[in-house]
Design an enzyme around this catalytic site. Structure first.
Site, PDB file in Angstrom:
ATOM      1  CG  ASP A 140      -0.265  -0.003   2.544  1.00  0.00           C
ATOM      2  OD1 ASP A 140       0.819  -0.618   2.654  1.00  0.00           O
ATOM      3  OD2 ASP A 140      -0.785   0.617   3.500  1.00  0.00           O
ATOM      4  CD  GLU A 187       4.387   0.971   6.943  1.00  0.00           C
ATOM      5  OE1 GLU A 187       5.083   1.329   7.908  1.00  0.00           O
ATOM      6  OE2 GLU A 187       3.951   1.781   6.090  1.00  0.00           O
TER       7      GLU A 187
HETATM    8 ZN   LIG Z   1       6.715   2.540   3.911  1.00  0.00          ZN
END
Ligand SMILES: [Zn+2]
Length: 447
Positions: free
Chosen positions: A103, A168
Site C-alpha cells: 500500500d 503498513e
Molecule cells: Zn513505507
C-alpha cells in the site's frame, strides 16, 4: 544406423534441455526492468481503498516468470499477503525474509508536476510516482535482484522468502502484525528480515536497527468553572497551559540535541502537539464569558527503544499531568520499547549479530557506502518482527535522493533504482550463502 542417429539426436536434445535447466534465461534489459517497476507503480494501492488484488496478481505473475513459488493468504479478508519462496539447498537453516508493503499513502494529484500514478520518467531520469520511494521500489528491487541471481545460476543455501504485505500505512495491524504471529510465519523459521528504510540526500545509504515507539498521550485538566471575568487559581485552562509549557520546554531540549548534532533524530524523544480541546461551544461559536471546567491536549510522543520507559512515564505523570494540578493522563497508543523477551526491541549492530556484519560487507562490496546505523524516527512493519526477537534491518537503497516519502512529487532516479538492485544481489547472495554456526543466524527462540 538409423537407431544410432535417433539416439544421438536424443542425446543432443537432452544436453540442450540440461543446459537450459542449468541456466534458465531470466535476463532483462534496463528498459524491461524499469518497465516492470512502472507497471507496479501504476497499480492504485493508495489508502484508503488500495487495489490489493491487482497488486497481488502482478506480483504473482512476475514471480511465475522467475520460477518462484507463491501463495496468497488473507489473514484479514480483502487484505492479501503474498508470500514468495525460493527453496534453499539446506531448508533447515533459518530463512531470509525480504519484506515490503504494497500500500501507499494517498496523494493530492493537483500538486504534482507529473501524475502520482503515472510513473513518468522525465529527461533527468526521475521516476515520479507515489510509492517510488515508499516502498514499491524495494519490493521490485528484491524481485529484480532474484531474477539476476537466478540468471547467474546462483543456488541459495538458505531458503529465501519475499512477503508483500498490506496496510503498513495504516499501522500494519491487519497486515504484518497478523502475518508475524501466524503459524505460516513460524513454519518459515525466519532468521533475518530486511524491510524499508529511508532515502538519503547524501552519498551514504541509511540503515535502521530499531525504531521509536509511539506513545500517543492525552493529558486532561479539570477545575472549577467560573465567570469569564473572575480571576481564580486552578482553573482547568490554567492547569493545562502550565503543562503545555512544561511539554514545550522538554520538546525544545530534545530538539536542541538534534540541531546541535549531538544526537540523531531517532535517538531523542520527539513530542508534537496533535490537538487542543477546550471551551464551551454555542451555535455562534465559543462562549466567551465562561471558563470551562475541562481542558485536554493530545501529543504524539515517540520514544527510542534505548530510552528508559519508566522514567519517561514518570515525567508524564509528575510534570505533564501532575495530580497537584488536578490532571490525569491516558495513552491512545503505547507501543512497548521491549520485545517479548523483555529486551529493547533493537537489532544488534556489533559482532554479536553476524547478519549485521554480512550486511555491511555486502553493501560495501556492491560499491555502496553506509552511514552509522540509526533508529527509525517513525514506525515500520519491522517492529512486528523485532518484537519476536528476530533481527530486522530497515534499508531502502536510495542515496543522493531527497526524502520525499508521503510528500508531493515523490520520485526516485532510475540510476539509483538500478544500482539498488545490485546492492540487493550482493546482500541476498551473502545472506543466502551464510552457513552460520549452531548458535549463529538462528532465531532467538531456538537458542
Ligand atoms: Zn513505507
Amino acid at each position: 544406423m538409423a537407431v544410432m542417429s535417433n539416439l544421438s539426436h536424443l542425446f543432443l536434445l537432452t544436453l540442450i534441455v540440461f543446459f537450459f535447466n542449468l541456466s534458465p534465461s531470466f535476463s532483462s534489459s534496463s528498459s524491461e526492468v524499469l518497465s516492470r517497476f512502472q507497471q507496479y507503480l501504476r497499480i492504485n494501492t493508495a489508502q484508503p481503498n488500495p487495489d490489493y488484488f491487482e497488486a497481488a496478481k502482478f506480483i504473482i505473475s512476475d514471480a511465475n516468470s522467475i520460477s518462484l513459488q507463491s501463495q496468497t493468504i488473507e489473514f484479514v479478508s480483502g487484505k492479501p499477503v503474498v508470500i514468495l519462496k525460493w527453496t534453499g539447498k539446506d531448508p533447515n537453516l533459518p530463512s531470509i525474509l525480504l519484506n515490503s508493503h504494497t500500500d501507499v499513502v494517498p496523494s493530492e494529484a493537483s500538486k504534482w508536476i507529473h501524475p502520482p500514478l503515472g510513473a513518468h520518467i522525465d529527461s533527468d531520469g526521475r521516476i515520479y510516482a507515489r510509492g517510488s520511494q515508499d516502498m514499491k521500489c524495494v519490493g521490485m528491487q528484491y524481485m529484480e535482484a532474484i531474477r539476476k541471481m537466478k540468471n547467474r545460476g546462483f543456488e541459495p543455501l538458505r531458503t529465501i522468502y519475499l512477503s508483500f504485505v498490506p496496510d503498513e500505512e495504516t499501522g500494519g495491524h491487519e497486515g504484518a502484525a497478523k502475518f508475524a504471529i501466524s503459524d505460516v510465519f513460524k513454519e518459515m523459521n525466519v532468521g533475518i528480515v530486511l524491510d524499508e528504510g529511508l532515502a538519503s540526500p547524501g552519498e551514504n545509504y541509511r540503515a535502521f536497527y530499531g525504531e521509536r515507539c509511539p506513545w500517543w498521550t492525552v493529558i486532561k485538566a479539570v477545575g472549577a468553572p467560573g465567570h469569564g471575568a473572575k480571576l481564580f487559581d486552578n482553573s482547568a485552562m490554567e492547569n493545562l497551559l502550565k503543562s503545555v509549557e512544561s511539554v514545550r520546554r522538554f520538546r525544545t531540549s530534545q530538539f536542541d540535541l538534534v540541531k546541535s548534532g549531538l544526537r540523531e533524530e531517532g535517538d531523542v524523544i520527539s513530542v508534537n502537539m496533535a490537538f487542543l480541546k477546550a471551551g464551551t461551544s454555542s451555535p455562534t461559536g465559543f462562549v466567551m464569558n465562561l471558563q470551562p471546567s475541562e481542558a485536554e491536549a493530545g501529543f504524539d510522543v515517540r520514544i527510542p527503544p534505548t530510552a528508559d520507559p519508566v522514567s519517561v512515564e514518570r515525567r508524564i505523570a509528575e510534570e505533564w499531568a501532575p495530580v497537584s494540578r488536578n490532571m490525569t493522563y491516558s495513552f491512545k497508543q503505547k507501543v512497548s520499547v521491549h520485545d517479548k523477551f523483555g529486551k529493547p526491541a533493537i537489532t544488534a549492530t556489533d559482532s554479536s549479530n553476524p547478519w549485521w556484519g554480512l550486511f555491511e560487507e555486502a553493501v560495501k562490496k556492491a560499491g555502496g557506502k553506509l552511514g552509522k546505523p540509526e533508529i527509525f524516527p517513525a514506525s515500520t512493519d519491522s517492529r512486528y518482527f523485532r518484537e519476536l526477537g528476530i533481527p530486522a534491518i530497515g534499508f531502502s537503497p536510495m542515496a543522493n535522493t531527497p526524502i520525499l516519502l508521503h510528500d508531493h512529487n515523490e520520485f526516485l532516479s532510475k540510476d539509483e533504482y538500478l544500482k539498488g538492485i545490485d546492492v540487493y544481489v550482493s546482500i541476498i547472495e551473502a545472506y543466502a550463502s551464510f552457513r552460520g554456526t549452531s548458535s549463529q543466524g538462528s532465531t532467538r527462540e531456538e537458542l
